[in-house]
Design a protein around this motif. Structure first.
Motif, PDB file in Angstrom:
ATOM      1  N   ASN A  74       0.820  -1.209   0.000  1.00 54.52           N
ATOM      2  CA  ASN A  74       0.000   0.000   0.000  1.00 54.52           C
ATOM      3  C   ASN A  74       0.855   1.260   0.000  1.00 54.52           C
ATOM      4  N   ILE A  75       1.945   1.202   0.717  1.00 53.84           N
ATOM      5  CA  ILE A  75       2.804   2.384   0.849  1.00 53.84           C
ATOM      6  C   ILE A  75       3.643   2.572  -0.411  1.00 53.84           C
ATOM      7  N   LEU A  76       4.370   1.555  -0.802  1.00 57.94           N
ATOM      8  CA  LEU A  76       5.340   1.694  -1.886  1.00 57.94           C
ATOM      9  C   LEU A  76       4.685   2.013  -3.232  1.00 57.94           C
ATOM     10  N   SER A  77       3.456   1.536  -3.435  1.00 56.37           N
ATOM     11  CA  SER A  77       2.806   1.765  -4.729  1.00 56.37           C
ATOM     12  C   SER A  77       2.279   3.186  -4.882  1.00 56.37           C
ATOM     13  N   CYS A  78       2.251   3.947  -3.809  1.00 54.55           N
ATOM     14  CA  CYS A  78       1.673   5.301  -3.852  1.00 54.55           C
ATOM     15  C   CYS A  78       2.702   6.396  -3.617  1.00 54.55           C
ATOM     16  N   ARG A 110       1.117  11.954   1.456  1.00 57.94           N
ATOM     17  CA  ARG A 110      -0.150  11.481   2.015  1.00 57.94           C
ATOM     18  C   ARG A 110      -0.585  10.277   1.203  1.00 57.94           C
ATOM     19  N   ILE A 111      -0.680   9.120   1.872  1.00 54.74           N
ATOM     20  CA  ILE A 111      -0.971   7.856   1.204  1.00 54.74           C
ATOM     21  C   ILE A 111      -2.319   7.327   1.676  1.00 54.74           C
ATOM     22  N   ALA A 112      -3.207   7.025   0.747  1.00 50.98           N
ATOM     23  CA  ALA A 112      -4.502   6.438   1.081  1.00 50.98           C
ATOM     24  C   ALA A 112      -4.332   4.942   1.336  1.00 50.98           C
ATOM     25  N   PRO A 136     -10.207   2.467   4.771  1.00 46.02           N
ATOM     26  CA  PRO A 136     -10.733   2.513   6.132  1.00 46.02           C
ATOM     27  C   PRO A 136     -10.153   1.382   6.983  1.00 46.02           C
ATOM     28  N   PRO A 137     -10.167   1.550   8.304  1.00 47.74           N
ATOM     29  CA  PRO A 137     -10.721   2.708   9.018  1.00 47.74           C
ATOM     30  C   PRO A 137      -9.755   3.885   9.108  1.00 47.74           C
ATOM     31  N   ARG A 138      -8.486   3.666   8.761  1.00 48.67           N
ATOM     32  CA  ARG A 138      -7.488   4.720   8.962  1.00 48.67           C
ATOM     33  C   ARG A 138      -7.605   5.816   7.916  1.00 48.67           C
ATOM     34  N   GLY A 139      -7.929   5.474   6.696  1.00 52.78           N
ATOM     35  CA  GLY A 139      -8.071   6.454   5.640  1.00 52.78           C
ATOM     36  C   GLY A 139      -6.744   6.821   4.997  1.00 52.78           C
ATOM     37  N   TYR A 140      -5.898   7.526   5.738  1.00 55.70           N
ATOM     38  CA  TYR A 140      -4.623   7.991   5.209  1.00 55.70           C
ATOM     39  C   TYR A 140      -3.511   7.765   6.236  1.00 55.70           C
ATOM     40  N   VAL A 141      -2.293   7.718   5.741  1.00 57.28           N
ATOM     41  CA  VAL A 141      -1.101   7.794   6.586  1.00 57.28           C
ATOM     42  C   VAL A 141      -0.176   8.838   5.974  1.00 57.28           C
ATOM     43  N   ALA A 142       0.731   9.357   6.770  1.00 57.43           N
ATOM     44  CA  ALA A 142       1.758  10.275   6.276  1.00 57.43           C
ATOM     45  C   ALA A 142       3.087   9.523   6.234  1.00 57.43           C
ATOM     46  N   VAL A 143       3.773   9.630   5.110  1.00 62.89           N
ATOM     47  CA  VAL A 143       5.038   8.914   4.927  1.00 62.89           C
ATOM     48  C   VAL A 143       6.147   9.939   4.709  1.00 62.89           C
ATOM     49  N   LYS A 144       7.148   9.898   5.570  1.00 60.06           N
ATOM     50  CA  LYS A 144       8.304  10.771   5.421  1.00 60.06           C
ATOM     51  C   LYS A 144       9.440   9.957   4.794  1.00 60.06           C
ATOM     52  N   ARG A 145       9.986  10.454   3.683  1.00 57.70           N
ATOM     53  CA  ARG A 145      11.017   9.719   2.948  1.00 57.70           C
ATOM     54  C   ARG A 145      12.370  10.409   3.107  1.00 57.70           C
TER      55      ARG A 145
END
Length: 1009
Positions: A682-686, A703-705, A708-717
């Motif tokens: 989910n993370i790497l593809s977005c 901002r990665i979708a 649900p239930p979380r909706g989004y996460v924030a990824v710092k690279r």
């Protein structure tokens, strides 16, 4: 609480000396020379410009004269800088020396030993350091010793108990961390003892204090005390004020202590006294009892009701049980009654307010039953009725309509019934009315109080239509009316409420179509109209609500297509399920993040194959039938083309393999810190540019979708085309080490980390309101997508954010072992969730404080952000918690002024400008953010707190624990979480700004909290 007043005998000495003033002709030339030399030694302060050789010192207002000699110096708040000169005792007849509130430095001046007639010495609120000398008893005739508000450390010397003449000893607000000497008990003439706000290592009150028979004031809050109150204190029959608050005392309240003779003020936290009282103890005169914020258990003794002069009773935040004695409500002088956050049961005494003028009544978070007292507002001065989270029943007394001074009525989560008395809606000062979770009935009024900003009536039985006159509710900010029985259409007038930010009308029987225009809802962030009977189409004008974050229109009868204009909103939560919608989902919502937002709409379709929804692509028409011969030819030709393509591909691939450089396959290592509801894929593809929401020195933030239930996460690279350099590796390791091990609601949650040979990914919870600086300063910069204008942040939200951020830093500094210093506190590293709760983020520069090895100085590289640097950090690179305090002080100044950290005058940054403004102006009002109306007093206090935090001298800055305490006291009571509703008093920080000294608390004199 207010601190003790000066003992009467000191005022008498002053008056006696004033009446003995002599003329200039009689004054000693030598003493005049000494005074002028003192002025010069203190760098000729402007406040002493009238000290000249052409005038008599006896005409100077700071000088007291008697018998042709100086007997007193009153140098309070004169801006004195430097040390105590050794020749000060050339004033051989000096008896009184007041130097309160200056900038005097150095260790305790032993030169005072040469002032053999000194009977009154006040050097409080300065910058003295070191230990008090072991031979301090050489000040043998001293009657008053005021040493509070400095940086004295170590033990209080036992020799102080040998100054038998002492009547007042004040050692509050220092850095004493040793023991409390039992020898103080030898001071049999002592009337005032102040040891408050020192973290003593021995938490026991000396038994010998029981010998202080003359003591009137024993002031020891926040002294790290534990154990029991010694039974010997029962002998203090002259005691007027006993304050042992903010400690760790426990046990039950002993009945005996409420019978001490002549007590006027009493603050107790733990009582295990026993035995009989002396026969002389009778006629108690207590006026204040504060035993709050402790671990006290048991019942409240009925003897409290015998205190006929009692004005304030604070028992909140303990573990008390049982019923409230009825005798308390019969006290004719009672003004303040606070017992919230306990386990009290039974009914509240009905006589509350009948015999006295109640000002404060707070009984929330208990298990009280029965009705509210009828006469609470009989005195006409009650400012609030706070009784939520109990089991109270019956109807609200109609007498509440007379509570004209009340600004908050909080009765939610009880079992009240009946209609709200009509006069309550229009109380002249009411701003917060919270009645959810009861069984109230009736209809809403067309008119409410002019300044009502918060109305919560969810989970009741209100009915009827929402009144057309709702447009007059102009100050309404939060309106929660879920789960009632409202019917009829939603009035168009409700869309004219320009200050509305939260609207819940779900779970009612509202019908008709939605309003077609929403021009005035510029600040709306939450709109929930679910579970009603609404029909018609979704208005496209909803797309104009650019601040909207949560939209729920589910379980209605809405029809038509979903307006494409909704796709322009940056919604974090969308629910349109269980309606009659048709057509395509707007492309902005046609992804997995919103896959449950459109359920139970049979005629809606998706272009991206979202589960549970039909595909929008039309089915292929039936192919035209061909003859078998034609079909055979097509098959043979297809096979031939396929074989040719395969051979060509193999040839090209072999040639490519020979020429291409060797590549190493990227592998990822995932380390999780919380339960995962998404996968590495989910993370790497977005990780695309379209999802970038921020860029900093450490890399990009996405901002990665994840659905649900979380909706989004924030990824710092943190990315590099080659192996990460050491600084990046350290940054990554630091952040993972800290955030992976700590848990706090005001610190951003690190969900997991992904690492490869040349890339590091940190996955955080996503906070929908992003960073504080965008809300404060975004409109001054180039517009960004989704940027919200700064005016949306009213003062209650700003104060909420400041308090939350302070809680996070306080946890890092005081509750982590070893402590954690962030080193880059700034408004862009304070993130906000959907409720504007603050969370400290970006720990890439943080460092766990370790004790340096012998010979090491704890030096680190200089990091941080321009405008937030603590001055000493730039040239010493010494790391301690005070650099975070300085940076947080800049954030406070941003919140109250609306300016950016480098937005001062000319070459000044914000902190320098604020100090300059304060020094040149009579009022700080002009420095406050002009976009905020009202709240001048609270904002001025936080402005001054920001100044104290940004003091150039590190030891002058408060700890984050003290900063948090002040912010909690600024918060309006109805806005505070329950854990913060403690010790709320009026206070003034102005006296602290004329000096630089370490502050360990702010309850010190009448002018300070």
């Amino acid at each position: 609480m207010k601190p003790p007043s000066p003992p009467p005998h000191l005022l008498s000495i002053f008056l006696l000396l004033l009446t003995s003033t002599i003329t200039s002709q009689q004054f000693s030339t030598n003493e005049q020379t000494t005074l002028l030399n003192l002025k010069q030694a203190w760098d000729n302060p402007p406040s002493l410009s009238h000290w000249t050789s052409t005038s008599s010192p006896c005409t100077w207002p700071e000088i007291l004269c008697s018998n042709a000699s100086v007997t007193g110096l009153d140098l309070q708040s004169k801006g004195l800088i430097g040390y105590i000169p050794p020749f000060i005792c050339d004033l051989q007849n000096l008896q009184i020396l007041h130097m309160h509130d200056n900038f005097i430095t150095g260790e305790f001046p032993r030169v005072f030993y040469n002032c053999t007639n000194l009977i009154e010495l006040d050097i409080s609120q300065n910058m003295f350091v070191g230990a008090l000398p072991d031979d301090i008893h050489r000040l043998s005739v001293l009657k008053t010793a005021e040493f509070g508000g400095n940086n004295f450390t170590g033990d209080i010397p036992p020799a102080i108990g040998n100054i038998s003449s002492l009547k007042s000893l004040m050692l509050y607000q220092n850095l004493f961390n040793g023991t409390i000497p039992p020898a103080i008990g030898n001071l049999t003439d002592l009337e005032t003892l102040g040891l408050a706000y020192n973290e003593f290592s021995d938490p026991v009150i000396p038994y010998e204090f029981g010998k202080l028979n003359s003591l009137k004031v024993l002031w020891m809050p926040a002294c790290n005390l534990a154990g029991e109150i010694p039974k010997s204190l029962i002998n203090l029959v002259n005691l007027e004020l006993l304050d042992l608050s903010l400690n760790f005392l426990e046990g039950e309240i002993p009945h005996e202590l409420f019978l001490l003779q002549s007590l006027n003020h009493m603050y107790l936290y733990k009582n295990n006294l026993s035995g009989e009282l002396p026969a002389v103890i009778q006629s108690p005169n207590l006026t204040q009892i504060d035993i709050s914020m402790n671990r006290l258990t048991g019942i409240v003794p009925d003897d409290i009701g015998k205190l006929k002069k009692l004005e304030v009773l604070n028992l909140y935040s303990n573990q008390f049980s049982g019923e409230i004695p009825k005798s308390i409500a019969q006290i004719k002088t009672l003004r303040v009654f606070k017992v919230f956050r306990n386990s009290f049961t039974g009914e509240l005494p009905m006589e509350f307010g009948m015999h006295s003028k109640l000002e404060v009544f707070e009984v929330s978070d208990n298990q009280f039953t029965g009705n509210l007292p009828v006469n609470m507002c009989a005195g006409g001065v009650l400012t609030g009725v706070i009784a939520f989270s109990n089991r109270l029943t019956g109807e609200l007394p109609k007498t509440l309509e007379s509570c004209d001074r009340a600004n908050s009525i909080q009765l939610y989560d009880n079992k009240f019934t009946g209609e709200i008395p009509s006069g309550i809606w229009t109380l002249s000062n009411i701003s917060s009315l919270r009645l959810s979770g009861n069984s109230f009935s009736g209809e809403l009024p067309s008119k409410v109080a002019w300044n009502l900003s918060r109305l919560e009536i969810s989970d009741n039985k209100f009915s009827g239509r929402i009144p057309e006159g709702i447009s007059s509710w102009g100050k309404l900010n939060v309106f929660k009316a879920s789960n009632n029985m409202f019917s009829g259409e939603i009035p168009v007038d409700i869309t004219s409420l320009s200050e509305l930010t939260v609207l819940y009308l779900d779970g009612n029987s509202l019908s008709g179509e939605l309003p077609s225009e929403f021009k005035s809802w510029n600040s709306l962030t939450v709109l929930n109209l679910s579970r009603n009977k609404l029909s018609g189409q979704i208005p496209s004008s909803l797309g104009s609500l650019q601040d909207l974050l949560e939209l729920d229109l589910s379980e209605n009868q809405l029809s038509g297509q979903i307006p494409s204009q909704l796709g322009t909103l940056r919604l974090t939560s969308l629910n349109l399920s269980s309606n009659k919608l048709t057509g395509r989902i707007p492309s902005s919502f046609d992804n997995m993040a919103y896959q449950n937002s459109f359920l139970n709409n049979p005629d809606i379709c998706s272009d991206s194959h979202i589960s549970n929804l039909q595909n929008c692509h039309p089915k292929n028409s039936h192919s035209k039938k061909f003859s078998p011969k034609i079909i055979a030819m097509i098959v043979v030709l297809s096979v031939f083309v396929l074989l040719a393509a395969v051979l060509f591909a193999l040839f090209v691939f072999r040639d490519y393999q020979k020429r291409k450089p060797k590549r190493i396959r990227t592998t990822w290592k995932l380390t999780s810190f919380h339960k995962m509801d998404f996968t590495e894929r989910n993370i790497l593809s977005c990780m695309t540019e379209a999802n970038v929401i921020g860029t900093g020195g450490a890399g990009k933030v996405y901002r990665i979708a994840v659905g649900p239930p979380r909706g989004y996460v924030a990824v710092k690279r943190i990315w590099s085309n080659k192996k990460l350099d050491q600084s990046q590796e350290n940054e990554f390791t630091s952040e993972v080490q800290i955030l992976g091990s700590i848990r706090h609601s005001n610190i951003v949650k690190l969900l997991c980390c992904l690492s490869s040979q040349n890339s590091k990914l940190l996955v955080y919870e996503f906070l929908v309101h992003q960073s504080l600086d965008k809300w404060l300063h975004g409109k001054k910069r180039k517009p960004e997508p989704g940027l919200v204008p700064g005016f949306v942040l009213d003062w209650p939200r700003r104060l909420q954010i400041a308090t939350g951020a302070a809680q996070g830093l306080c946890y890092m500094h005081h509750d982590c072992s070893p402590p954690i210093v962030h080193r880059d506190v700034k408004s862009s590293n304070i993130l906000l969730d959907s409720e504007f709760n603050a969370k400290i983020a970006d720990f890439g520069l943080a460092k766990i404080l370790e004790k340096p090895k012998p010979g090491e100085g704890g030096v680190s590289s200089v990091v941080g952000s321009l405008g937030y640097f603590a001055p000493e950090y730039a040239y010493t690179t010494r790391i301690n918690e005070r650099i975070d305090v300085y940076s947080f002080g800049v954030v406070l100044l941003e919140l109250v002024t609306g300016r950016e950290p480098n937005e001062g005058d000319k070459d000044l940054n914000l902190a320098e400008w604020a100090w300059k403004y304060y020094g040149e102006s009579d009022s700080v009002t002009g420095a406050l953010d002009p976009e905020i109306n009202g709240y001048t007093e609270e904002m001025s206090t936080v402005f001054k707190l920001g100044l104290i935090c940004t003091s150039t001298l590190p030891s002058s800055r408060p700890s984050m624990k003290d900063v948090l305490e002040i912010l909690r006291r600024c918060d309006p009571l109805d806005q505070l979480p329950e854990e913060m509703k403690q010790g709320r008093e009026e206070f003034d920080v102005a006296p602290l700004l004329k000096r630089e000294t370490y502050i360990t608390s702010y309850q010190e004199t009448e002018d300070i909290f």
